[in-house]
Scaffold this motif. Structure first.
Motif: not given
Length: 491
Positions: A218-229
């Motif tokens: 799950t963690l990599p998706l939190l960055f690769t989503s591109g969601s700045r917040r």
């Protein structure tokens, strides 16, 4: 036989309730629309309602008496929150009298009414007949596990789609829908719920394995989503949860071997996280450049490419952003440029309010009416040549939504509801239920901050707000001896 049938119905009801909770945030993250008004979560929800009605009439007098007592008891316990919500929605209905677009204002109740019904069932789920403190705690962990499973499902589907097709909705960021912020939020909240459940595992090795596996997926998706917040907060949350997991494990038995194993697990997760993100960026850049060249050869005007005229080649060139570019906008402070433009329009509108409008606002549709005015469109046009996209915009903040629609009265009722949640959180802290406290603080903090900078109707209409309230119901009941306990009865 009858008592056995009742037990089976109870289990089916609980299963349908949990299945509904499972699908609700998934609909936020991805398209689960079936046909007409029907979507994935509404199927188990409708079945839950029908089966409960059947259950209610199986012994109408007794079951309605229990339901009534259960509701009254819950109202006494959570009356601050209930009264705040009741007054908020009462005022919202009254404000239809000065609302421009009544249909738009009423549309949010399509979401709210099912959530209110689920609130009553959530209370029954935690405080029904024969449910003591131990069972209540188990049910809270089950509800959290369902939320974690939802996060794991979304993450797995994302990776599978990416591995098969080489991209998801976008090329240069991971998302299963156009709004990548809405896509990633349930994944993050589910991750928080999952670590809460893992912290109750007794076996140290199992805890480390599940913690590492869940984090890697799950963690990599939190960055690769591109969601700045999300990029700004996900690593602090990871370290908070890691530290708390380690401390809670050492509370009963300190082990040097566990300390070493846990540190290695954290390093392993961060290592995989770095490699996955770097690999993803290299591959996505290459795919983007190839598709960009193909689009140019086909005569597509890249700056104005839309979903309609370029969907076979690329979703929307103009919305594609490299992850390094996204990180740079965060560091440079330019990430909130468009929101500053939106907020400036809202603030100017509020400044022009009369005393009456400051008190009661301009009705339940003013949050979108404002952005259809010529004045707003002219401002957008001067700052963004693609101003046609702003015709259906909104204030992007629950605070501004309430002020525009219902003035200070509506905003004060929202603040009252939020303060009631803080009050219940303090009670959880005073009872030293620290695992539940971390769950509530992180889950609630992430959701509240998201609503402050991105809300269409207001915090009360958001489905995740209600699920958070269901978790509060379960958490506050731990170590609570004052709640009525009904005797089980066979029909």
């Amino acid at each position: 036989m009858i008592g056995s049938s009742t037990g089976k119905i109870e289990r089916i009801l609980n299963f349908l309730f949990l299945l509904t909770i499972y699908f609700i945030p998934m609909e936020t993250a991805m398209n689960l629309h079936i046909i007409g008004f029907l979507s994935a979560y509404k199927i188990p929800f409708i079945l839950l309602c029908l089966l409960y009605i059947f259950y209610l009439f199986s012994d109408f007098k007794y079951n309605t008496l229990v339901a009534k007592e259960n509701f009254l008891n819950a109202f006494k316990k959570y009356r601050w929150a209930f009264i705040s919500l009741f007054l908020y929605f009462t005022f919202d209905i009254i404000s239809l009298l000065w609302t421009n677009d009544i249909l738009f204002s009423l549309k949010k109740y399509i979401t709210i009414l099912p959530m209110v019904i689920l609130l009553f069932y959530a209370n029954r789920y935690f405080y029904g007949a024969g449910i003591d403190e131990q069972k209540r705690h188990e049910r809270l962990k089950i509800l959290s596990a369902v939320f974690a499973l939802m996060s794991l499902t979304i993450s797995s589907i994302t990776w599978i789609i990416y591995l098969i097709f080489g991209r998801t909705h976008y090329i240069m960021r991971m998302s299963l829908q156009l709004d990548y912020n809405q896509y990633i939020l349930p994944v993050l909240l589910g991750y928080i719920a999952g670590i809460y459940v893992i912290n109750y595992f007794k076996d140290d090795i199992s805890k480390i394995i599940y913690f590492s596996t869940f984090s890697i997926i799950t963690l990599p998706l939190l960055f690769t989503s591109g969601s700045r917040r999300t990029i700004l907060i996900y690593m602090p949350i990871y370290f908070i949860l890691s530290l708390f997991s380690f401390i809670s494990s050492l509370k009963n038995k300190a082990k040097k071997s566990y300390l070493i194993s846990f540190i290695l697990a954290v390093v392993l997760v961060l290592g995989f996280h770095y490699l996955i993100i770097q690999g993803y960026q290299i591959k996505s850049r290459n795919i983007y450049e190839e598709m960009k060249k193909a689009a140019e050869k086909s005569g597509i005007d890249i700056p104005s490419a839309t979903h309609d005229n370029s969907k076979e080649l690329i979703r929307d060139f103009r919305k594609e952003q490299d992850l390094d570019f996204i990180s740079n906008t965060i560091e440079s402070g330019t990430a909130v440029g468009k929101r500053e433009m939106i907020y400036s329009v809202v603030i100017d509108e509020i400044k022009s309010y009369s005393i009456k409008e400051w008190l009661i606002g301009k009705g339940g549709s003013h949050q979108t009416d404002l952005f259809k005015t010529e004045k707003a469109l002219e401002r957008f046009k001067s700052m963004d040549k693609y101003s046609k996209e702003w015709n259906y915009s909104h204030p992007h903040s629950m605070i501004f939504v309430d002020l525009l629609n219902g003035g200070l009265i509506k905003l004060s009722l929202t603040i009252s509801f939020i303060l009631s949640i803080f009050y219940y959180t303090i009670k959880i802290a005073l009872r030293k239920n620290y695992k539940e406290l971390i769950l509530i603080l992180l889950f609630g903090g992430v959701h509240l901050s998201n609503q402050i900078i991105d809300s269409i109707y207001g915090i009360e209409q958001n489905r995740l707000t209600w699920i958070f309230f269901y978790i509060i119901l379960g958490s506050i009941g731990l170590s609570d001896k004052r709640h009525l306990k009904y005797k089980s009865r066979s029909i």
